[in-house]
Write an enzyme that holds these catalytic residues in place. Structure first.
Site, short mmCIF file in Angstrom:
data_model
loop_
_atom_site.label_atom_id
_atom_site.label_comp_id
_atom_site.label_asym_id
_atom_site.label_seq_id
_atom_site.Cartn_x
_atom_site.Cartn_y
_atom_site.Cartn_z
N ASP A 1 0.74 -1.16 0.02
CA ASP A 1 -0.04 -0.14 -0.06
C ASP A 1 0.94 1.04 -0.12
O ASP A 1 1.98 1.06 0.45
CB ASP A 1 -0.87 -0.04 1.22
CG ASP A 1 -2.11 0.99 1.02
OD1 ASP A 1 -3.07 0.66 1.77
OD2 ASP A 1 -1.95 1.78 0.26
C1 GLC Z 1 -4.14 4.65 -0.29
C2 GLC Z 1 -5.12 3.28 -0.05
C3 GLC Z 1 -4.93 2.27 -1.11
C4 GLC Z 1 -4.92 2.98 -2.44
C5 GLC Z 1 -3.46 3.56 -2.40
C6 GLC Z 1 -3.23 4.48 -3.64
O1 GLC Z 1 -3.69 4.82 0.85
O2 GLC Z 1 -5.01 2.54 1.08
O3 GLC Z 1 -6.37 1.52 -1.09
O4 GLC Z 1 -5.06 2.16 -3.55
O5 GLC Z 1 -3.32 4.53 -1.20
O6 GLC Z 1 -4.00 5.51 -3.58
#
Ligand code: GLC
Length: 741
Positions: free
Chosen positions: A269
């Site tokens: 993430d």
């Molecule tokens: C965010 C989320 C994730 C998302 C990523 C990119 O913090 O937790 O679900 O796809 O970062 O935006």
């Protein structure tokens, strides 16, 4: 092959042609030859890459992309949010949108609404549609779907997930994955795993016993890998056993890659990677979003400073890191590239097509849940002149902007009020604000353009609404939650189950002046309803995206007979939920023990015999259905045997409708405590008035097992089991027992 003179004469030319093809074929390196097996191509590419090139493809090069190998003609990977639609383009190292004019999308219903359809065909339609939009936008990895289990009704991101039951989520996630990936776009199933709250999401360590982990929190991810064939998985922010899950020996190396045989790439993430050595050894393959401070700021273009960048190279050069581990990571990322960016036989995709709007509407039509409908408040009759009053901010507030990374820039969003007005026919439709909630309408540079400003006081708003409600033929209150922080929003949880913004007072006041009141809740979570006995009809309308208003009107006016069922329990009060009853949800705790164990949702309600406000699997129709007594094909089976349970379902009403026939199974004599019943099958059937259909479920051994922590494996014990068949977890129409010998 019959050779005649003519074909003999042509032989030399045919041979020469074949040779030249072979030569061009052999001239083309294996990794570029799409006729070669994937693994051969991966090995060939790997053998040609330097250490630097292998490291380069393991981390981001921009906010949402990672490098390829230009020297070898291996392309970059482009990822995009989100689970409900394709995020607008951003600048190279920005979260804000870049302001393009050709990247508006269709917002499909939130995954809670998809789960509420209990219809795998809708999941396939969803995956096909969103996959085509991602493909058209030249994206290789879609950062979704999310399947984290609904442990607490306060979790800000529940609207992005598929509810409280692992079986429902396991079934509803698979077709979405398969259909997205048919477009040559990878899914990135998230957030693996145990990311069941947003509070302290980067810091909390989820303390979960193995049985709960395997029976509740892993199944949907396992189905995503084994049945869905997911090409990538997103590690979650939280910790498990003291390690951040984006680099976690247990969840990534031991379970996902070794036990499940996952051959795809683990993507962190954004900002989920915190440690170089763990990132190297604990299963991370592709690092995104590092060097950010809570994702809101950080070293711009700090990509070489990532853990799987210069720091990794250094360890490889001085022998502290093995090339074998490096090669495994590189293989996984190459596989992801070959399956997506490098595939040449991909469909072209499409954006904002009529088919996609139809898909969004159909999914919403099937996902909206009729929770209560006494005195036939619904459906409204648009054929006769009259006047209805619509009250509530959520009747006009756009919900596709905000809520975190799933926020979108839509080409259009039909708000409830417009959908109702378009379908009202002879009816006059008035509107009153009723309350003021969140007047903002902007996220990462995308603005709704709505002016929701309001100068009247809360009292005046209620008085004005009641004045108009007095002589309306029907009143439709449209409220619920929204995508503001501490509502249904990433990176924050709600503080309570209650409706915000004084909505309860508005509803109570309206109920006083007009009993012909329907309440529509737009939310991604359960809400408390102290007025539940004072209103005639209640509808859970979720966040349904671009076609929200159209689909809601379809149901309110009876153009569509509602068939949605709740994918999560609506408790009367927060303490009726296991995590909260045991005080196991603590906003200040960085160690969160899932004390309720496997007793999540209806499992808890039935264990404690706590009557929910509305039960898991509950959803009404404008018609009625009767169930015959269930029958079993055999009274007993050997441990490896199967049997079938059948029931006849009849539409006993006067209009066509769809029913979700649900199968739950209870283990009547187990050596461990088990839930009263667990969902193990469902079938959505359409029945004309008076029509009867036989519905049969095959019961297989795996459906009867529990996870035995001592054996570290699934176990089936002999004894009697009961199959419960019904229209909801608290509306069992028939049951039948059988024996496992
Ligand atoms: C965010 C989320 C994730 C998302 C990523 C990119 O913090 O937790 O679900 O796809 O970062 O935006």
């Amino acid at each position: 092959m019959k050779l005649n003179l003519k074909s003999i004469a042509l032989l030399p030319f045919a041979a020469a042609l074949a040779l030249s093809c072979a030569q061009t074929q052999s001239d083309k390196p294996v990794y570029l030859d799409e006729n070669q097996p994937l693994e051969a191509r991966v090995e060939d590419a790997l053998s040609r890459m330097t250490i630097e090139e292998k490291v380069k493809i393991l981390h981001a090069q921009s906010k949402f992309s990672s490098a390829g190998v230009p020297r070898l003609g291996i392309p970059e990977l482009w990822t995009t949010d989100g689970p409900h639609g394709i995020r607008p383009e951003v600048l190279w190292d920005e979260w804000r949108q870049a302001g393009w004019t050709n990247d508006s999308c269709v917002a499909f219903p939130a995954l809670t609404a998809l789960a509420a359809t209990w219809n795998e065909d809708m999941s396939a339609l969803y995956g096909k549609s969103i996959g085509e939009e991602a493909r058209f936008r030249e994206k290789d990895v879609l950062l979704g779907p999310g399947v984290n289990i609904y442990r607490t009704p306060l979790n800000g991101r529940n609207f992005e997930y598929m509810g409280e039951d692992p079986y429902l989520a396991s079934k509803m996630v698979v077709p979405y994955i398969q259909e997205v990936q048919k477009n040559g776009v990878a899914v990135c199933v998230k957030h693996y795993a145990l990311n069941n709250q947003e509070t302290l999401r980067h810091q909390y360590d989820a303390v979960v016993d193995d049985r709960t982990l395997y029976e509740i929190y892993l199944p949907a991810f396992k189905a995503a890998v084994h049945e869905g064939g997911a090409w990538s998985i997103m590690g979650s922010y939280n910790l498990y056993k003291g390690q951040h899950v984006c680099h976690n020996q247990y969840l990534l190396n031991d379970i996902l890659k070794k036990d499940w045989g996952f051959d795809g790439a683990v993507i962190s993430d954004w900002g989920g990677c915190h440690d170089t050595d763990q990132a190297i050894t604990n299963g991370l393959d592709l690092e995104f979003g590092t060097w950010t401070d809570g994702l809101t700021m950080g070293a711009t273009n700090g990509y070489d400073s990532y853990h799987l960048a210069d720091a990794y190279l250094e360890r490889l050069r001085d022998g502290r890191a093995s090339e074998e581990v490096l090669n495994d990571k590189a293989r996984r990322v190459l596989r992801l590239i070959f399956r997506t960016a490098m595939r040449t036989d991909k469909p072209f995709g499409s954006l904002c097509s009529p088919e996609h709007y139809d898909a969004a509407r159909q999914i919403a039509d099937e996902g909206i849940v009729l929770l209560k409908n006494e005195a036939s408040v619904l459906p409204l009759d648009a054929t006769k002149p009259g006047r209805i009053l619509v009250v509530g901010e959520n009747a006009l507030k756009m919900m596709t902007v905000g809520g975190g990374s799933s926020s979108l820039k839509v080409q259009k969003e039909i708000i409830p009020l417009d959908g109702i007005r378009a379908a009202a026919g002879e009816l006059q439709v008035d509107f009153e604000r009723g309350y003021v909630g969140d007047v903002s309408g902007a996220y990462n540079g995308v603005v709704t353009g709505q002016d929701l400003s309001e100068s009247r006081s809360a009292e005046k708003l209620i008085a004005d609404a009641c004045a108009k409600a007095k002589d309306a033929d029907a009143v439709i209150f449209i409220g619920g939650l929204n995508k503001a922080s501490f509502q249904d929003c990433e990176d924050s949880d709600r503080f309570g189950l209650e409706l915000p913004y004084n909505q309860d007072a508005v509803i109570e006041a309206l109920a006083q002046v007009n009993p012909n009141l329907a309440v529509v809740i737009i939310s991604g979570n359960a809400v408390a309803m102290p007025w539940v006995d004072k209103v005639g009809a209640i509808v859970e309308a979720w966040y349904c995206g671009s076609q929200a208003g159209t689909a809601l009107a379809d149901v309110l006016f009876g153009k569509v007979n509602p068939s949605g069922k709740l994918p999560m329990t609506f408790p009367v009060r927060l303490e009726d939920n296991g995590a909260h009853a045991l005080n196991a949800y603590d906003r200040k705790a960085t160690s969160v023990e899932y004390k309720e164990g496997i007793f999540v949702g209806y499992r808890w309600a039935q264990k404690k015999d706590v009557k929910p406000l509305f039960a898991f699997g509950h959803g009404l129709s404008y018609t009625t259905f009767s169930y015959s007594d269930a029958s079993v094909s055999k009274a007993s089976i050997p441990a490896n045997g199967t049997l079938s349970v059948s029931v006849d379902v009849t539409n006993t009403g006067n209009r066509e409708g769809k029913e979700v026939v649900q199968l739950y199974i209870g283990d009547d004599e187990a050596s461990v405590e088990r839930p009263v019943m667990e969902l193990k099958g469902f079938r959505k059937i359409a029945l004309k008035p008076g029509e009867t259909q036989k519905v049969s479920f095959t019961i297989e051994p795996d459906m009867l097992k529990f996870y035995d922590v001592n054996a570290a494996d699934w176990a089936l014990e002999k004894g009697t089991f009961t199959a419960y068949v019904g229209a909801a977890s608290d509306d069992i129409r028939t049951k039948v027992s059988f024996e496992v010998k």
